[in-house]
Design an enzyme around this catalytic site. Structure first.
Site, PDB file in Angstrom:
ATOM      1  N   GLY D 130      12.320  35.375  30.696  1.00  0.00           N
ATOM      2  CA  GLY D 130      12.590  33.975  31.007  1.00  0.00           C
ATOM      3  C   GLY D 130      13.793  33.835  31.928  1.00  0.00           C
ATOM      4  O   GLY D 130      14.601  34.752  32.079  1.00  0.00           O
ATOM      5  N   CYS D 131      13.907  32.672  32.529  1.00  0.00           N
ATOM      6  CA  CYS D 131      14.959  32.453  33.529  1.00  0.00           C
ATOM      7  C   CYS D 131      16.335  32.407  32.879  1.00  0.00           C
ATOM      8  O   CYS D 131      17.249  33.154  33.269  1.00  0.00           O
ATOM      9  CB  CYS D 131      14.672  31.187  34.332  1.00  0.00           C
ATOM     10  SG  CYS D 131      14.332  29.708  33.353  1.00  0.00           S
TER      11      CYS D 131
END
Lengths: 321, 321, 321, 321
Positions: D130-131
């Site tokens: 995920g970012c």
């Protein structure tokens, strides 16, 4: 009518003060002092005031006023106060950081109405709080007032570009600041002094740290602060404590949802939200840095000093978008 | 490998040139000249280049290169060119406005590839077009090339803040420029000279005016231009004319819908749309002012001068958002 | 006190109306009607109004008011007016476009105070002008009033995102609109009808076109319009004509420099600047699309209809930044 | 050439993947799958790709490829993988959160190259991080790798609007998000799972909490994270530890000053800064959420799986401004 004089009239906080006073029903602006802009019309500098205010900046001082707002900026206020023979009957509201700490106060009262209401009403000289300091204190003080600060407080607060003043600089350049974020003065911002002083005033046994990370945001107005610390009370108890603390506050609203910053832009409000996550209490607090964080709060203090309703001239139309 | 020297290396166009050249497979940057930043690392000024480029700015000139890009800014290029003994074998690409007009050209070729492709390929000295001038010419030239300019052309073009360079100023201050719009140099922008010159090159009998309103936008990158004039051709004919004019253009795309500016940000593209409304033809044209409007076009010119494919090193990832 | 009812209370213009009325000394909001939000608190939708307004939206109509503001949006006003038995004594101010053209007016007066002051004072029903239409008419009308429109008028106007309402859509998505520009409805925007109607009212022999390019800007509030046309008068004569036309206008200021848009944000002002370039007169005009372009002007009309000073409740604090 | 298939091709991460692959020298995009946009041209959805990519979206699957990127979004990947008979020789890179936790991994390797380089090189299936998880892990992992996490870690990270995807919503509406800030999912963001899993992988005795406040920023691209915790090492020791940890990292740079977010926009870089304040170590970490936080990292993983240099096709031109 209250006769007002403004010192340091060409900067951001003076401009904002003039915006607020333009709609204040109980004040007359007697003069706006500026050495750099003497002779220029006021609305040639604060251009959105066209049609709202007449007259020019002056470099002549005139102490035939009821109150002086000193907006000269940090490092200039004390010089002005000590270098001029200001009559005793003239009240002073100083927007710099030079009289905020008790050690330097020289009779100035720290002008956070939610903390020092009674003292402000009787004061003749006010040290107006800093912008970050206002947002953060309003988020913390109910805990301190109830002796419930027991651990470090972790604060992250992001501010608009007007907080840095109107001097063009690298970090105020549009090409740089647009869509950008950065931190500065980590854990060492100058407002920590007044924040800690107020905590000690309410909870003198607090022996931990306020760890504060200031952040530069890509917007011109506003401060959005998040604060958290350990707390043994239930969520309901903390919320009740906050509601009780602010029950007579004119501009602080304890919400039942987390605010977004734009709800307060162009107003003197502070919006607060409190929630518990496990043993941690999280507080969100937001203000407009130029209004509740500076010139609006200065007018709120003036209202109190002159026996007016706190809200006089401060029911400002929010911008919303 | 093409050995590149850059003069005036600390400004915006030099920074953008370095960004483009960092991914160019056929160039080596031999030196980046800056008097103000000599000795500082290049990525201390152009900070996003960290990891992409090594080395420091130098104040030492070195003409053992194949091409010099002069990014010194308007008013400094001619002084540099005439004040230094640049060997004849060194090609020059000047990004200032000092050699763009034929009267001042001194052998420089006006470097708009869509207009002067053949001449650029043979040139040793290029005057790189202005940013507004590029967007506007690419919107107008197909009409001029077909002798179809018969009336005034009405141009409105809004530009990003990087167009004004990196010097902090009132109109580049974030607090001012955020969410703001203003016009400047109405009908008198300095790029009109090169625009009119190019029109005359293609349609020497054009006797009307290009009426150009430049607008300051609240974004850092990009130019969005709308242009319209009277035209007797049908929409289909005009569109066909534009498609034909740009059929071999490497970076100009004639769309069948009106573009939005962000489609071109961080690319060397120019997007064009043509539509007829009654007797009026409306053209929309947009570019990135720093890429196709400055340093990307400079590299495109370099590619042409050195016999490379125009697109070499210029298939840049767009930012999209 | 004027008893106010608001229809279509959950949209942007109703929210802005509530912001303005919250500080209006002569009004009481009797009800805010919304079918979609009936039962929800008003400040749960217009969240910046927390502390400024009490109460919930209602789906019950109540015609025991002095004035109804209809904010239901285009396509809903006439249905509402014709479908309800509104007592004759209830004044109506409609913010949609359904009654603006004389052919559809049914007794509604076009509510541009700078054009129809006398009629508005006597009106019982007002069609409140469009946002673009306001900015553009205020830029053109002094020429029309003096019979000085003799050629096409070229208009480019860029508007904030609130002009498109609160429905989420592609062109209102932040990721798309941030740092973007685009045009839409070129030369065919629906506000041209009311603009041309007003020109004809003042200069019935005008036989040319207003060529209007609407532009989407990347800011939430404001309209910045530039307008130009051929004109044989001198600059001094035109400026004098504008000053004369607006000498009694409460909110229009003719400046001696070109304004920037942010000077008017959050105010009911319109700033105008006039300059000549050769045979062309260039007018800049800017307003806040939600205030002078919608709800502020609606309140101005209400003030006039009820014999109040036009400025009552409309001396709004500008946002400045 | 590596033959690439893309599933879920109309969303933000697929668009970004196409932007990156458009300049990748070792890949061919065989198909871009989308049910919602089947038959539409790819550049009609990802409009900035005009001229960079040909062809249409398809709703036909084609497993005659070397690698599949699954960009369908959370909740759709597992359905796709389990519902289709994907040949064993086809590598899979999934950008959703469905295979990131070991309990759900089904043979997928967690694709953070700075943590799992060797495993990624041998993997056939990758769960792309995920970012937020990427920015935060890259800020923390060197401490964990050295067993130096001994207390809670305090994280504040602000993200761009593209992190929320392209569906229009209240919090992605421009009028709301412009110049706004808000928090969400306080201390409970779903990325905490993968963050804690990676910490345990490196320092299995860590028994404290990562306290993470996610913040919505008013910019489209980027994540700026600040992280701090108690640490007994000296500043020099911590910095050295970070430099050592990242000495072979292709995209992580440990700076000697605090970065600003825009330095990394449109690149696959992560910039890290480390400083000590008393007993507290403060780490700043920033990435582009769509590149290193999603599609760029996916390509980095692909490069590793296919034995290419990590940087192949990822030396992207930064946007700078």
């Amino acid at each position: 009518m209250i006769k007002v004089g403004i010192i340091g009239g060409a900067g951001y906080t003076a401009g904002e003060l003039l915006r607020v006073l333009a709609g204040h029903p109980e004040t007359d602006v007697a003069f706006v002092h500026s050495t750099s802009n003497a002779g220029n019309s006021i609305d040639s500098v604060h251009k959105d005031l066209v049609g709202d205010i007449e007259g020019d900046f002056t470099d002549q001082l005139n102490f035939d006023v009821d109150v002086l707002f000193i907006c000269s900026g940090h490092g200039h206020s004390r010089t002005f106060v000590e270098g001029n023979d200001i009559p005793a009957g003239v009240k002073i509201i100083d927007l710099s950081n030079e009289y905020r700490l008790k050690a330097d106060a020289d009779g100035f009262v720290y002008g956070l109405p939610e903390l020092n209401l009674g003292a402000i009403k009787k004061a003749t000289k006010i040290a107006n709080p800093g912008c970050f300091a206002t947002a953060i204190q309003l988020g913390i003080l109910p805990l301190a007032a109830n002796g419930e600060l027991n651990e470090d407080v972790h604060v992250n607060a992001i501010t608009g570009s007007t907080g840095a003043g109107q001097n063009p600089s690298k970090t105020s350049h549009f090409s740089w600041r647009n869509n950008n974020v950065s931190i500065y003065k980590a854990f060492s911002h100058q407002h920590l002094g007044e924040i800690n002083q107020s905590i000690q005033q309410l909870q003198s046994d607090y022996g931990h740290e306020v760890k504060f990370l200031p952040v530069r945001g890509n917007f011109p107005r506003g401060i959005f602060a998040s604060l958290y610390t350990k707390c043994t009370l239930s969520e309901e108890e903390v919320i009740e404590m906050y509601r009780e603390f602010y029950k007579d506050a004119a501009f602080v609203h304890v919400l039942d949802y987390a605010p977004d910053m734009k709800q307060v832009v162009n107003t003197n409000k502070c919006l607060i939200h409190v929630e518990k996550h496990g043993d941690t209490v999280l507080v969100t607090s937001c203000i407009d840095n130029l209004v509740k964080g500076a010139s609006g709060q200065a007018v709120q203090n003036m209202n109190l000093m002159f026996g007016l309703d706190q809200k006089t001239g401060l029911q400002l139309k929010s911008v919303g978008f």
